[in-house]
Design an enzyme around this catalytic site. Structure first.
Site, PDB file in Angstrom:
ATOM      1  N   GLU A 277       3.794 -26.157 -12.741  1.00  0.00           N
ATOM      2  CA  GLU A 277       4.408 -26.297 -11.696  1.00  0.00           C
ATOM      3  C   GLU A 277       3.883 -27.837 -10.690  1.00  0.00           C
ATOM      4  O   GLU A 277       4.604 -28.432 -10.434  1.00  0.00           O
ATOM      5  CB  GLU A 277       4.194 -24.681 -10.658  1.00  0.00           C
ATOM      6  N   TRP A 280       5.852 -30.087 -12.666  1.00  0.00           N
ATOM      7  CA  TRP A 280       6.917 -29.895 -12.131  1.00  0.00           C
ATOM      8  C   TRP A 280       7.703 -30.822 -10.301  1.00  0.00           C
ATOM      9  O   TRP A 280       7.486 -31.183  -9.801  1.00  0.00           O
ATOM     10  CB  TRP A 280       8.069 -28.839 -11.814  1.00  0.00           C
ATOM     11  N   TRP A 309      34.405 -26.764  -5.364  1.00  0.00           N
ATOM     12  CA  TRP A 309      33.382 -25.544  -4.624  1.00  0.00           C
ATOM     13  C   TRP A 309      35.078 -25.362  -4.200  1.00  0.00           C
ATOM     14  O   TRP A 309      35.539 -25.924  -3.479  1.00  0.00           O
ATOM     15  CB  TRP A 309      32.175 -26.318  -4.219  1.00  0.00           C
ATOM     16  N   ASN A 344       9.423 -18.202  -5.346  1.00  0.00           N
ATOM     17  CA  ASN A 344      10.088 -19.042  -5.949  1.00  0.00           C
ATOM     18  C   ASN A 344      11.320 -18.090  -7.124  1.00  0.00           C
ATOM     19  O   ASN A 344      12.782 -18.333  -7.191  1.00  0.00           O
ATOM     20  CB  ASN A 344       9.563 -20.040  -6.869  1.00  0.00           C
ATOM     21  N   TRP A 362      26.557 -26.604  -3.664  1.00  0.00           N
ATOM     22  CA  TRP A 362      25.048 -26.113  -3.053  1.00  0.00           C
ATOM     23  C   TRP A 362      24.404 -27.223  -2.305  1.00  0.00           C
ATOM     24  O   TRP A 362      23.330 -26.729  -1.792  1.00  0.00           O
ATOM     25  CB  TRP A 362      24.720 -26.760  -4.842  1.00  0.00           C
ATOM     26  N   TRP A 385      17.405 -26.819  -6.108  1.00  0.00           N
ATOM     27  CA  TRP A 385      18.703 -26.865  -6.247  1.00  0.00           C
ATOM     28  C   TRP A 385      20.136 -26.919  -6.842  1.00  0.00           C
ATOM     29  O   TRP A 385      20.908 -26.535  -7.363  1.00  0.00           O
ATOM     30  CB  TRP A 385      19.551 -27.435  -4.821  1.00  0.00           C
TER      31      TRP A 385
END
Ligand code: FAD
Length: 467
Positions: A277, A280, A309, A344, A362, A385
């Site tokens: 993580e 990441w 969208w 998360n 988004w 996102w």
């Protein structure tokens, strides 16, 4: 002669290279610029502002103990920083300005302007690295390109990081030559005071270290299995501290490697997953540093900016307020609204629900999260996102759409988390939590979209990009 150390998102004394190296030269004064107009433009919300202020108080206290004054300057926008920093350095008779690098586009532009203004004024600048474990630009493919897929990035990252050279820097040297004075820290920033999130997230470096210690002593060993269950306190809850720099990623990695008996890529599965993580976190920072278009509000993959969208203020409000009729989505959104933090797994589920089930842009969700999150962090938020909306680097494939009911059954099997955050469902049977469309609960919202229909609509919208 001496150094003005400019604090930004590195609100700590330990493992702070700019402060550490300046303190060795002697005569250090610290400064922090309050840029509330700019921060609000960046969608920074009240929870993060309150947390930031709560971190400045212990920072000032700890600096004073080392003989260093912290000056607080109000500039409104980044544009005001270069002139003010030069003026301050001159008025304090300091010949250098030192700071640790930041990677989002506006921050990088601000820093370039500061470096230019200092140069013109004959003030030296010292720029250090500390926001990631490996600096952006240092983890590249064989062709010298930045990675856009996490797994090979991680592999290369692990091959480059030196687990024997992770010892964080210590405290800055005590400054003896001046009388440090306390500044007038504001009671609030843009109307937000420090008590706002202090109960759940007390600010400061000592609290961050305590959390890291506690996590390493217990939950880290169970992290691989517990981290996906929102009802368990299975994660470190360090993100807010990492995002303002009350703790450094290197301090986190160093503690993890120690707990893992010096190993980094193998060993305890819980600790290795946690290290992943942290990688990441590095990955998304490398992405924003190497691909500036994502800082301009664009999708990482340009074709994804052609998704049609939908627009629906009603659906957006239902999502924001936790009234979608999907219990785990609503529980997550209510956790966010009430605490400023969201687990998360729920961030992924709620983000996918907005961008796929509701087919809303988004960026609306990215902005809402940033406004609410105590750990609001441009790189991680944008990365999360764009992953969920299938528009980003190494994103979830567009056809893998989480079914919020299946996710609820899997990650909140007894419905404890749901019932805690959605009191309307307190006495409801399990079948209404895991199949809300079929088993409506009086007093609780019916699902605002049907999963199968919404899924197909999203698939069609993404498939249309191929034509
Ligand atoms: C849509 C979405 C939005 C997000 N927005 C943010 C945000 O604004 N700020 C933020 O810090 N994180 C964000 N994340 C990542 C992640 O959800 C949080 O970092 C994590 O939930 C924080 O809890 P923790 O500190 O207990 O993490 P732990 O599980 O203990 O992980 C340790 C640290 O690793 C980092 N980390 C963990 N997961 C990720 C990840 N997926 N991406 C990048 N870094 C990660 C964080 O700094 C975290 O504190 C987002 C994820 C998604 C899917």
């Amino acid at each position: 002669m001496g150094t003005l150390v400019w604090f930004r998102n590195d609100l700590r004394l330990r493992d702070n290279p700019a402060l550490y190296h300046a303190s060795k030269r002697g005569d250090v004064v610290a400064v922090f610029f309050i840029c509330e107009t700019q921060w609000r433009d960046h969608d920074v919300g009240d929870n993060r502002l309150g947390f930031l202020l709560d971190c400045l108080h212990p920072l000032e206290r700890d600096l004073l103990k080392r003989g260093i004054s912290l000056r607080i300057e109000h500039v409104g926008r980044f544009a005001g920083v270069p002139e003010r920093i030069v003026r301050l350095a001159r008025s304090l008779n300091l010949d250098r300005v030192a700071f640790n690098e930041e990677y989002p586009l506006n921050e990088k532009k601000r820093d370039s302007r500061v470096i230019r203004a200092c140069k013109t004024a004959g003030v030296e600048t010292d720029v250090y690295h500390s926001g990631t474990i490996l600096p952006p630009g240092s983890v590249l493919t064989g062709n010298g390109d930045p990675y856009t897929v996490f797994t090979p990035f991680k592999r290369r990252w692990l091959s480059q990081v030196d687990s024997s050279a992770l010892e964080p820097l210590g405290l800055p040297r005590r400054q003896g030559s001046q009388t440090a004075e306390s500044s007038a820290l504001p009671g609030s920033i843009d109307g937000v005071d420090r008590a706002r999130v202090a109960k759940r997230f007390p600010g400061g470096e000592a609290e961050a270290q305590r959390r890291l210690r506690d996590f390493m002593q217990g939950p880290s060993r169970r992290y691989a299995s517990d981290r996906d269950f929102p009802e368990l306190d299975g994660t470190s809850a360090l993100s807010a501290y990492l995002s303002v720099g009350a703790i450094s990623p290197r301090q986190c990695l160093s503690a993890a490697v120690k707990a893992n008996r010096g190993r980094i890529g193998d060993g305890d599965p819980g600790i290795c997953t946690w290290i992943s993580e942290l990688i990441w976190r590095d990955f998304y920072r490398h992405v924003i540093a190497m691909f500036p278009h994502v800082s301009r509000g664009q999708a990482f993959r340009p074709e994804a900016d052609r998704v049609a969208w939908r627009r629906s203020a009603k659906d957006l409000a239902a999502w924001q307020e936790g009234r979608t009729g999907y219990p785990l989505v609503d529980a997550g959104m209510r956790q966010l609204n009430e605490t400023g933090w969201m687990h998360n797994r729920l961030r992924m589920i709620t983000a996918m629900f907005l961008s796929k089930h509701l087919l809303l842009d988004w960026r609306l969700g990215e902005r809402y999260f940033m406004n609410q999150l105590v750990d609001g962090d441009f790189a991680a938020n944008n990365g999360g996102w764009q992953w969920s909306a299938s528009t980003g680097t190494d994103a979830a494939p567009y056809f893998r759409i989480f079914n919020p009911s299946t996710q609820a059954k899997r990650f909140d099997p007894e419905g404890r988390f749901i019932r805690r955050w959605v009191p309307e469902l307190e006495g409801a049977p399990a079948r209404s939590l895991f199949n809300p469309g079929k088993h409506l609960t009086p007093g609780y919202q019916a699902p605002i979209v049907d999963h199968a229909i919404a899924r197909q609509r999203a698939l069609d919208a993404f498939k249309a990009l191929k034509n």
